[in-house]
Design an enzyme around this catalytic site. Structure first.
Site, PDB file in Angstrom:
ATOM      1  N   ARG A   9      -3.065   5.975   1.286  1.00 28.51           N
ATOM      2  CA  ARG A   9      -2.189   4.989   1.935  1.00 28.51           C
ATOM      3  C   ARG A   9      -0.744   5.314   1.570  1.00 28.51           C
ATOM      4  O   ARG A   9      -0.499   6.165   0.728  1.00 28.51           O
ATOM      5  CB  ARG A   9      -2.569   3.564   1.507  1.00 28.51           C
ATOM      6  CG  ARG A   9      -2.789   3.482  -0.005  1.00 28.51           C
ATOM      7  CD  ARG A   9      -2.259   2.270  -0.634  1.00 28.51           C
ATOM      8  NE  ARG A   9      -0.870   2.030  -0.408  1.00 28.51           N
ATOM      9  CZ  ARG A   9       0.127   2.574  -1.107  1.00 28.51           C
ATOM     10  NH1 ARG A   9      -0.091   3.442  -2.083  1.00 28.51           N
ATOM     11  NH2 ARG A   9       1.385   2.262  -0.847  1.00 28.51           N
ATOM     12  N   GLY A  10       0.187   4.586   2.226  1.00 25.09           N
ATOM     13  CA  GLY A  10       1.599   4.911   2.042  1.00 25.09           C
ATOM     14  C   GLY A  10       2.006   5.838   3.183  1.00 25.09           C
ATOM     15  O   GLY A  10       1.282   6.811   3.487  1.00 25.09           O
ATOM     16  N   ALA A  11       3.133   5.529   3.830  1.00 26.27           N
ATOM     17  CA  ALA A  11       3.480   6.214   5.077  1.00 26.27           C
ATOM     18  C   ALA A  11       3.507   7.751   4.960  1.00 26.27           C
ATOM     19  O   ALA A  11       2.826   8.445   5.731  1.00 26.27           O
ATOM     20  CB  ALA A  11       4.815   5.665   5.601  1.00 26.27           C
ATOM     21  N   GLN A  47      -1.138  -3.610  -3.969  1.00 25.13           N
ATOM     22  CA  GLN A  47      -0.634  -2.252  -4.261  1.00 25.13           C
ATOM     23  C   GLN A  47       0.357  -2.264  -5.420  1.00 25.13           C
ATOM     24  O   GLN A  47       0.492  -1.278  -6.135  1.00 25.13           O
ATOM     25  CB  GLN A  47       0.053  -1.660  -3.022  1.00 25.13           C
ATOM     26  CG  GLN A  47      -0.874  -1.301  -1.881  1.00 25.13           C
ATOM     27  CD  GLN A  47      -0.976  -2.420  -0.866  1.00 25.13           C
ATOM     28  OE1 GLN A  47      -0.873  -3.588  -1.216  1.00 25.13           O
ATOM     29  NE2 GLN A  47      -1.189  -2.081   0.386  1.00 25.13           N
ATOM     30  N   ARG A  72      -3.981   3.924  11.823  1.00 27.89           N
ATOM     31  CA  ARG A  72      -3.018   2.930  11.335  1.00 27.89           C
ATOM     32  C   ARG A  72      -1.762   3.025  12.221  1.00 27.89           C
ATOM     33  O   ARG A  72      -1.068   4.048  12.199  1.00 27.89           O
ATOM     34  CB  ARG A  72      -2.678   3.169   9.852  1.00 27.89           C
ATOM     35  CG  ARG A  72      -3.921   3.038   8.946  1.00 27.89           C
ATOM     36  CD  ARG A  72      -3.560   2.780   7.511  1.00 27.89           C
ATOM     37  NE  ARG A  72      -3.017   1.458   7.301  1.00 27.89           N
ATOM     38  CZ  ARG A  72      -2.405   1.071   6.178  1.00 27.89           C
ATOM     39  NH1 ARG A  72      -2.268   1.931   5.178  1.00 27.89           N
ATOM     40  NH2 ARG A  72      -1.941  -0.152   6.057  1.00 27.89           N
ATOM     41  N   LYS A 128       5.727  -3.227   4.169  1.00 31.91           N
ATOM     42  CA  LYS A 128       4.602  -4.055   3.718  1.00 31.91           C
ATOM     43  C   LYS A 128       4.890  -5.538   3.843  1.00 31.91           C
ATOM     44  O   LYS A 128       5.988  -5.995   3.528  1.00 31.91           O
ATOM     45  CB  LYS A 128       4.299  -3.676   2.252  1.00 31.91           C
ATOM     46  CG  LYS A 128       3.189  -4.444   1.580  1.00 31.91           C
ATOM     47  CD  LYS A 128       1.893  -4.464   2.356  1.00 31.91           C
ATOM     48  CE  LYS A 128       1.400  -3.085   2.736  1.00 31.91           C
ATOM     49  NZ  LYS A 128       0.315  -3.143   3.766  1.00 31.91           N
ATOM     50  N   ASP A 183       7.867   1.763   6.580  1.00 27.70           N
ATOM     51  CA  ASP A 183       6.807   2.402   7.367  1.00 27.70           C
ATOM     52  C   ASP A 183       7.309   2.837   8.733  1.00 27.70           C
ATOM     53  O   ASP A 183       6.750   3.742   9.349  1.00 27.70           O
ATOM     54  CB  ASP A 183       5.612   1.468   7.504  1.00 27.70           C
ATOM     55  CG  ASP A 183       4.861   1.413   6.185  1.00 27.70           C
ATOM     56  OD1 ASP A 183       5.283   0.655   5.296  1.00 27.70           O
ATOM     57  OD2 ASP A 183       3.896   2.181   6.024  1.00 27.70           O
TER      58      ASP A 183
END
Ligand code: MRU
Length: 351
Positions: free
Chosen positions: A44-46, A196, A87, A248, A237
């Site tokens: 995860r994480g852009a 997170q 996503r 987020k 993002d």
């Protein structure tokens, strides 16, 4: 160890569902497995999902039985659709997938054999991963100048090495300032519902020896109002052409509280996160995730919500540009008016 890396013809990912309890590696051998890892937030994480998706195409190239460039291209375009659907908010994912396809089929395909094209897909994915680390270090260098010795900063979500290939975005800035000898204290938003902050950012800060305390998301306003926190940092993002920042869920409320108290708000993101095709943040697609991520929380060993309860779960929100003090990119610090300064920094017009 990188968060996302290629070894033995397969993609290796740090399993972010297991941290901080255990550090485990998940191995993906097909592009469908990569898509599933992105969907389930194993990775995860852009920037991290962008690099993972690029390597997903490298796996699709190895899986493909095509004998010519057109066949390989059709297989990779199908894989690209699957990866992009996982996503929708983080534009880095689509950016990385499109960059690989363009580099292989628009710039190379005329002169190369199909096996060479397969190798080119992997080479471009590896370049994206390597560049991400370099980009993050440059952003950290620029952004660290915004932090002063003695600052307490509020940080949202996880923007560290785990959210990227390595080093991180906003957390990379904090890490760089710490390495420069500045005493920085971090108030870590726990970041409901996937936590997170409490799980991943706290785990990273432990590794780096940076002092921190975890706060629940609804405490941030109190610390800003009482002057116990001076600055707010987060990643992004997707950034619209006017500087609106999708990040987020909870970022908007945090930025509002900071703005009301005159605390600077910094978004740290590579230029690959800017989407010039969208005029403003209202056009950014917001991912809705399963209700259970909200409802699963327990208190005293019992599920909190009554049986039959329903929940809403947008994974991101949009912070309007007017609440953002500056955006830190790999090319420098960008200030309002963002509709002009973002174009300049991305090199779209001559200075
Ligand atoms: O849902 P996640 O954990 O993938 O969301 C991550 C974030 O919102 C980060 O802040 C964002 O990707 C930018 S930091 C690299």
């Amino acid at each position: 160890m990188r968060t996302v890396f290629w070894e033995n013809d397969s993609l290796h990912l740090i399993d972010q569902r297991r941290l901080p309890g255990s550090l485990e590696i998940v191995v993906c051998r097909t592009h469908a497995e990569v898509a599933e890892a992105i969907r389930t937030m194993t990775v995860r994480g852009a920037p991290a999902i962008g690099a993972a998706a690029a390597f997903g195409l490298a796996l699709a190239a190895l899986e493909s039985r095509a004998r010519d460039a057109a066949g390989l291209r059709a297989d990779l375009e199908a894989a690209a659709r699957l990866l992009k659907e996982t996503r929708p908010t983080a534009v880095n994912l689509a950016w990385a997938v499109d960059r690989v396809l363009e580099s292989v089929f628009v710039r190379l395909s005329v002169s190369k054999s199909v096996d060479d094209l397969r190798l080119s897909v992997l080479a471009e994915a590896q370049r994206i991963a390597d560049e991400d680390v370099e980009t993050n270090r440059r952003m950290a260098g620029h952004g660290a100048a915004l932090l002063e010795d003695g600052d307490t900063v509020i940080h949202h979500c996880n923007t560290g090495a785990l959210a990227t290939v390595d080093w991180g975005t906003a957390l990379g800035v904090i890490r760089m300032a710490h390495e420069q000898g500045k005493r920085i204290h971090v108030l870590v938003d726990e970041t409901r519902p996937r936590l997170q902050g409490a799980r991943l950012t706290a785990w990273e800060l432990e590794q780096y020896g940076i002092p921190y305390e975890i706060i629940t998301d609804n405490m941030a306003g109190h610390f800003l109002r009482t002057g116990q926190a001076q600055k707010v940092l987060f990643g992004a993002d997707r950034i619209a052409a006017n500087g609106d920042v999708a990040n987020k869920i909870g970022t908007y409320m945090l930025a509002l509280a900071a703005h009301d108290n005159g605390a600077p708000v910094y978004s740290v993101a590579p230029t690959s996160t800017i989407d010039f095709s969208l005029a403003h943040g209202g056009l950014i697609p917001i991912e809705e995730r399963a209700q259970d991520e909200v409802l699963a929380i327990q208190f005293g060993g019992e599920r909190v919500a009554p049986a039959g309860a329903r929940a809403r779960n947008p994974a991101f929100d949009v912070t309007p540009a007017r609440l953002i003090t500056a955006i830190v990119t790999e090319h420098g610090i960008v200030r309002p008016p963002f509709d002009v300064s973002l174009i300049k920094v991305a090199g779209k017009v001559n200075r």
